[in-house]
Design a protein around this motif. Structure first.
Motif, PDB file in Angstrom:
ATOM      1  N   ALA A  34       0.826  -1.203   0.000  1.00 39.98           N
ATOM      2  CA  ALA A  34       0.000   0.000   0.000  1.00 39.98           C
ATOM      3  C   ALA A  34       0.866   1.262   0.000  1.00 39.98           C
ATOM      4  CB  ALA A  34      -0.925   0.006   1.212  1.00 39.98           C
ATOM      5  N   PRO A  35       0.370   2.346  -0.611  1.00 38.49           N
ATOM      6  CA  PRO A  35       1.143   3.594  -0.660  1.00 38.49           C
ATOM      7  C   PRO A  35       1.101   4.391   0.627  1.00 38.49           C
ATOM      8  CG  PRO A  35      -0.942   3.866  -1.781  1.00 38.49           C
ATOM      9  CD  PRO A  35      -0.861   2.424  -1.386  1.00 38.49           C
ATOM     10  N   ALA A  36       0.266   4.010   1.589  1.00 38.97           N
ATOM     11  CA  ALA A  36       0.189   4.776   2.836  1.00 38.97           C
ATOM     12  C   ALA A  36      -0.020   3.825   4.002  1.00 38.97           C
ATOM     13  CB  ALA A  36      -0.958   5.786   2.780  1.00 38.97           C
ATOM     14  N   PRO A  37       0.642   4.077   5.122  1.00 38.97           N
ATOM     15  CA  PRO A  37       0.474   3.184   6.272  1.00 38.97           C
ATOM     16  C   PRO A  37      -0.924   3.259   6.859  1.00 38.97           C
ATOM     17  CG  PRO A  37       1.747   5.126   6.886  1.00 38.97           C
ATOM     18  CD  PRO A  37       1.558   5.173   5.399  1.00 38.97           C
ATOM     19  N   LEU A  38      -1.421   2.100   7.275  1.00 40.24           N
ATOM     20  CA  LEU A  38      -2.718   1.993   7.917  1.00 40.24           C
ATOM     21  C   LEU A  38      -3.838   2.605   7.084  1.00 40.24           C
ATOM     22  CD1 LEU A  38      -1.638   2.843  11.575  1.00 40.24           C
ATOM     23  CD2 LEU A  38      -1.921   0.599  10.538  1.00 40.24           C
ATOM     24  N   SER A  39      -3.708   2.487   5.746  1.00 40.48           N
ATOM     25  CA  SER A  39      -4.726   3.053   4.870  1.00 40.48           C
ATOM     26  C   SER A  39      -5.951   2.163   4.774  1.00 40.48           C
ATOM     27  CB  SER A  39      -4.143   3.259   3.472  1.00 40.48           C
ATOM     28  OG  SER A  39      -3.724   2.019   2.925  1.00 40.48           O
ATOM     29  N   ASP A  40      -5.819   0.902   5.162  1.00 45.69           N
ATOM     30  CA  ASP A  40      -6.941  -0.007   5.042  1.00 45.69           C
ATOM     31  C   ASP A  40      -7.977   0.290   6.116  1.00 45.69           C
ATOM     32  OD1 ASP A  40      -8.079  -2.546   3.842  1.00 45.69           O
ATOM     33  OD2 ASP A  40      -7.997  -3.065   5.970  1.00 45.69           O
ATOM     34  N   PRO A  41      -9.243   0.461   5.724  1.00 46.46           N
ATOM     35  CA  PRO A  41     -10.253   0.805   6.723  1.00 46.46           C
ATOM     36  C   PRO A  41     -10.454  -0.267   7.775  1.00 46.46           C
ATOM     37  CG  PRO A  41     -11.267   0.247   4.605  1.00 46.46           C
ATOM     38  CD  PRO A  41      -9.788   0.369   4.378  1.00 46.46           C
ATOM     39  N   ALA A  42     -10.175  -1.507   7.424  1.00 47.23           N
ATOM     40  CA  ALA A  42     -10.369  -2.592   8.391  1.00 47.23           C
ATOM     41  C   ALA A  42      -9.179  -2.748   9.331  1.00 47.23           C
ATOM     42  CB  ALA A  42     -10.622  -3.908   7.649  1.00 47.23           C
ATOM     43  N   GLY A  43      -8.129  -1.957   9.145  1.00 49.69           N
ATOM     44  CA  GLY A  43      -6.964  -2.039  10.006  1.00 49.69           C
ATOM     45  C   GLY A  43      -6.192  -3.321   9.861  1.00 49.69           C
ATOM     46  N   LEU A  44      -6.156  -3.872   8.633  1.00 47.13           N
ATOM     47  CA  LEU A  44      -5.504  -5.156   8.407  1.00 47.13           C
ATOM     48  C   LEU A  44      -4.069  -5.014   7.907  1.00 47.13           C
ATOM     49  CD1 LEU A  44      -8.441  -7.107   6.685  1.00 47.13           C
ATOM     50  CD2 LEU A  44      -7.679  -7.266   9.061  1.00 47.13           C
ATOM     51  N   GLN A  45      -3.625  -3.787   7.661  1.00 48.08           N
ATOM     52  CA  GLN A  45      -2.298  -3.632   7.076  1.00 48.08           C
ATOM     53  C   GLN A  45      -1.183  -4.074   8.021  1.00 48.08           C
ATOM     54  OE1 GLN A  45      -0.905   0.355   6.011  1.00 48.08           O
ATOM     55  NE2 GLN A  45      -0.099  -0.486   4.117  1.00 48.08           N
ATOM     56  N   ALA A  46      -1.276  -3.677   9.282  1.00 45.65           N
ATOM     57  CA  ALA A  46      -0.238  -4.065  10.236  1.00 45.65           C
ATOM     58  C   ALA A  46      -0.144  -5.586  10.385  1.00 45.65           C
ATOM     59  CB  ALA A  46      -0.483  -3.395  11.590  1.00 45.65           C
ATOM     60  N   PRO A  47      -1.257  -6.318  10.565  1.00 47.61           N
ATOM     61  CA  PRO A  47      -1.151  -7.781  10.599  1.00 47.61           C
ATOM     62  C   PRO A  47      -0.579  -8.368   9.314  1.00 47.61           C
ATOM     63  CG  PRO A  47      -3.261  -7.098  11.489  1.00 47.61           C
ATOM     64  CD  PRO A  47      -2.631  -5.878  10.909  1.00 47.61           C
ATOM     65  N   ALA A  48      -0.920  -7.769   8.162  1.00 52.99           N
ATOM     66  CA  ALA A  48      -0.372  -8.263   6.892  1.00 52.99           C
ATOM     67  C   ALA A  48       1.135  -8.097   6.854  1.00 52.99           C
ATOM     68  CB  ALA A  48      -1.018  -7.526   5.720  1.00 52.99           C
ATOM     69  N   LEU A  49       1.633  -6.969   7.372  1.00 49.54           N
ATOM     70  CA  LEU A  49       3.079  -6.749   7.403  1.00 49.54           C
ATOM     71  C   LEU A  49       3.769  -7.713   8.367  1.00 49.54           C
ATOM     72  CD1 LEU A  49       3.203  -2.841   7.314  1.00 49.54           C
ATOM     73  CD2 LEU A  49       3.914  -4.403   5.499  1.00 49.54           C
ATOM     74  N   VAL A  50       3.102  -8.056   9.463  1.00 50.08           N
ATOM     75  CA  VAL A  50       3.663  -9.052  10.391  1.00 50.08           C
ATOM     76  C   VAL A  50       3.839 -10.381   9.662  1.00 50.08           C
ATOM     77  CG1 VAL A  50       3.236 -10.398  12.473  1.00 50.08           C
ATOM     78  CG2 VAL A  50       2.741  -7.951  12.467  1.00 50.08           C
ATOM     79  N   VAL A  51       2.808 -10.784   8.907  1.00 53.81           N
ATOM     80  CA  VAL A  51       2.898 -12.035   8.145  1.00 53.81           C
ATOM     81  C   VAL A  51       4.017 -11.957   7.121  1.00 53.81           C
ATOM     82  CG1 VAL A  51       1.678 -13.561   6.550  1.00 53.81           C
ATOM     83  CG2 VAL A  51       0.466 -12.586   8.498  1.00 53.81           C
ATOM     84  N   MET A  52       4.156 -10.808   6.460  1.00 52.88           N
ATOM     85  CA  MET A  52       5.211 -10.647   5.457  1.00 52.88           C
ATOM     86  C   MET A  52       6.602 -10.810   6.071  1.00 52.88           C
ATOM     87  SD  MET A  52       6.469  -7.257   3.461  1.00 52.88           S
ATOM     88  CE  MET A  52       7.435  -6.864   4.941  1.00 52.88           C
ATOM     89  N   TRP A  53       6.837 -10.133   7.205  1.00 48.25           N
ATOM     90  CA  TRP A  53       8.142 -10.247   7.856  1.00 48.25           C
ATOM     91  C   TRP A  53       8.384 -11.664   8.370  1.00 48.25           C
ATOM     92  CZ3 TRP A  53      12.222  -7.294   7.527  1.00 48.25           C
ATOM     93  CH2 TRP A  53      12.092  -5.945   7.210  1.00 48.25           C
ATOM     94  N   PHE A  54       7.314 -12.319   8.811  1.00 46.67           N
ATOM     95  CA  PHE A  54       7.468 -13.696   9.279  1.00 46.67           C
ATOM     96  C   PHE A  54       7.829 -14.620   8.122  1.00 46.67           C
ATOM     97  CE2 PHE A  54       5.627 -17.863  10.554  1.00 46.67           C
ATOM     98  CZ  PHE A  54       6.468 -18.101  11.625  1.00 46.67           C
ATOM     99  N   LEU A  55       7.222 -14.409   6.962  1.00 49.37           N
ATOM    100  CA  LEU A  55       7.593 -15.194   5.782  1.00 49.37           C
ATOM    101  C   LEU A  55       9.060 -14.972   5.430  1.00 49.37           C
ATOM    102  CD1 LEU A  55       4.472 -14.672   3.477  1.00 49.37           C
ATOM    103  CD2 LEU A  55       5.170 -16.803   4.597  1.00 49.37           C
TER     104      LEU A  55
END
Length: 296
Positions: A86-107
């Motif tokens: 995403a082009p902006a942090p926490l831009s997702d209305p459902a607040g799912l960006q931070a958990p998605a980034l956690v999964v990415m770093w874990f991968l």
């Protein structure tokens, strides 16, 4: 166990293979780890291709990535990639960006750090096999692996916070683009200096010599083996966390640098002495200085 219980001749080929894996904890854990690492690299590669296709200004390696076939993926994976890119942090209305980034770093941790834990896992399997031969109970190796990965899951949450913080101050087009200027130079500077630190070497020695640690802390209790995996994961994190900062300077989805860091980590843990660490540290410090000069 009787010889009849070891006889799987009445099963088909798939059944015999499954039974063989089930009887061998070492084979089961290596197969599980291999599949996990391969899946992590596949997902990271697919995300890197998506990122290259969406960037207006190409980053290093984008030309090659754009020429690779983009695999068809389920909608939830495309959504996951979009949250990370995403082009902006926490831009997702459902607040799912931070958990998605956690999964990415874990991968990324699974792809680059888990292979370097092979000596630890192999040593544990050898000790467990010896215990079974003696008729003593042994906890399944995947419990140790679970503890190890839990440490890196916690680290992934910390790297996510750092990602959002760096993006807030860095002039970057997308969340995972390279951090330029002071932010990128600071990441390289910290990574380079840490390569010369005593803490780095102390953690590296723990990673290089797993036998004495495993033997001294051996237990037939799953909870203690899980905690032992947590502790070994902490030593690995202490050894490698600064190298992960390099990903901020080159772009978090730069799979070529992921592979290079993973390979260097494996070599560093398999060799003795401090030469490899110091060479890497010197390169990172020169790189940081050059980035500061170019950005000035």
């Amino acid at each position: 166990m009787s010889g009849q219980e070891h006889d799987f001749s009445h099963l088909d080929r798939a059944g015999r293979a499954t039974a063989g894996v089930a009887r061998s904890p070492r084979l089961a854990v290596m197969l599980t780890i291999g599949i996990g690492v391969a899946l992590a690299w596949f997902l990271l590669g697919a995300m890197a291709i998506r990122g290259a296709e969406s960037r207006l200004v190409g980053a290093p390696g984008d030309v090659l990535l754009k020429n690779l076939p983009s695999p068809p993926l389920p909608d939830f994976l495309d959504r996951f990639f979009a949250l990370c890119l995403a082009p902006a942090p926490l831009s997702d209305p459902a607040g799912l960006q931070a958990p998605a980034l956690v999964v990415m770093w874990f991968l990324m941790a699974v792809a680059t750090m888990l292979p370097s834990a092979a000596p630890l896992i192999r040593t544990y399997c050898e000790i467990a096999d010896t215990a079974k031969i003696k008729g003593e109970p042994a906890v399944h190796p995947l419990v140790l692996v679970g503890g190890y990965l839990t440490t890196w899951l916690g680290a992934s949450a910390a790297f996510t916070v750092l990602t959002l913080a760096i993006y807030a101050f860095a002039n970057s087009g997308q969340m995972l683009d390279p951090a330029v200027g002071l932010a990128g130079a600071a990441a390289l500077l910290v990574a380079g200096l840490y390569q010369f630190s005593g803490l780095k070497q102390a953690c590296l020695e723990k990673c290089r010599n797993p036998f004495s640690i495993l033997f001294a802390n051996w237990s037939a209790k799953p909870g203690r083996i899980f905690r032992l995996g947590l502790e070994q994961g902490a030593w690995c994190l202490g050894c490698c966390w600064a190298l992960m900062l390099v990903m901020f300077a080159v772009g978090a989805m730069n799979v070529f640098w992921m592979a290079l860091i993973g390979l260097f980590t494996l070599i560093e843990k398999q060799t003795t002495g401090r030469v490899a660490s110091r060479i890497a540290g010197a390169i990172l410090l020169v790189w940081a200085a050059a980035l500061l000069l170019v950005s000035a």
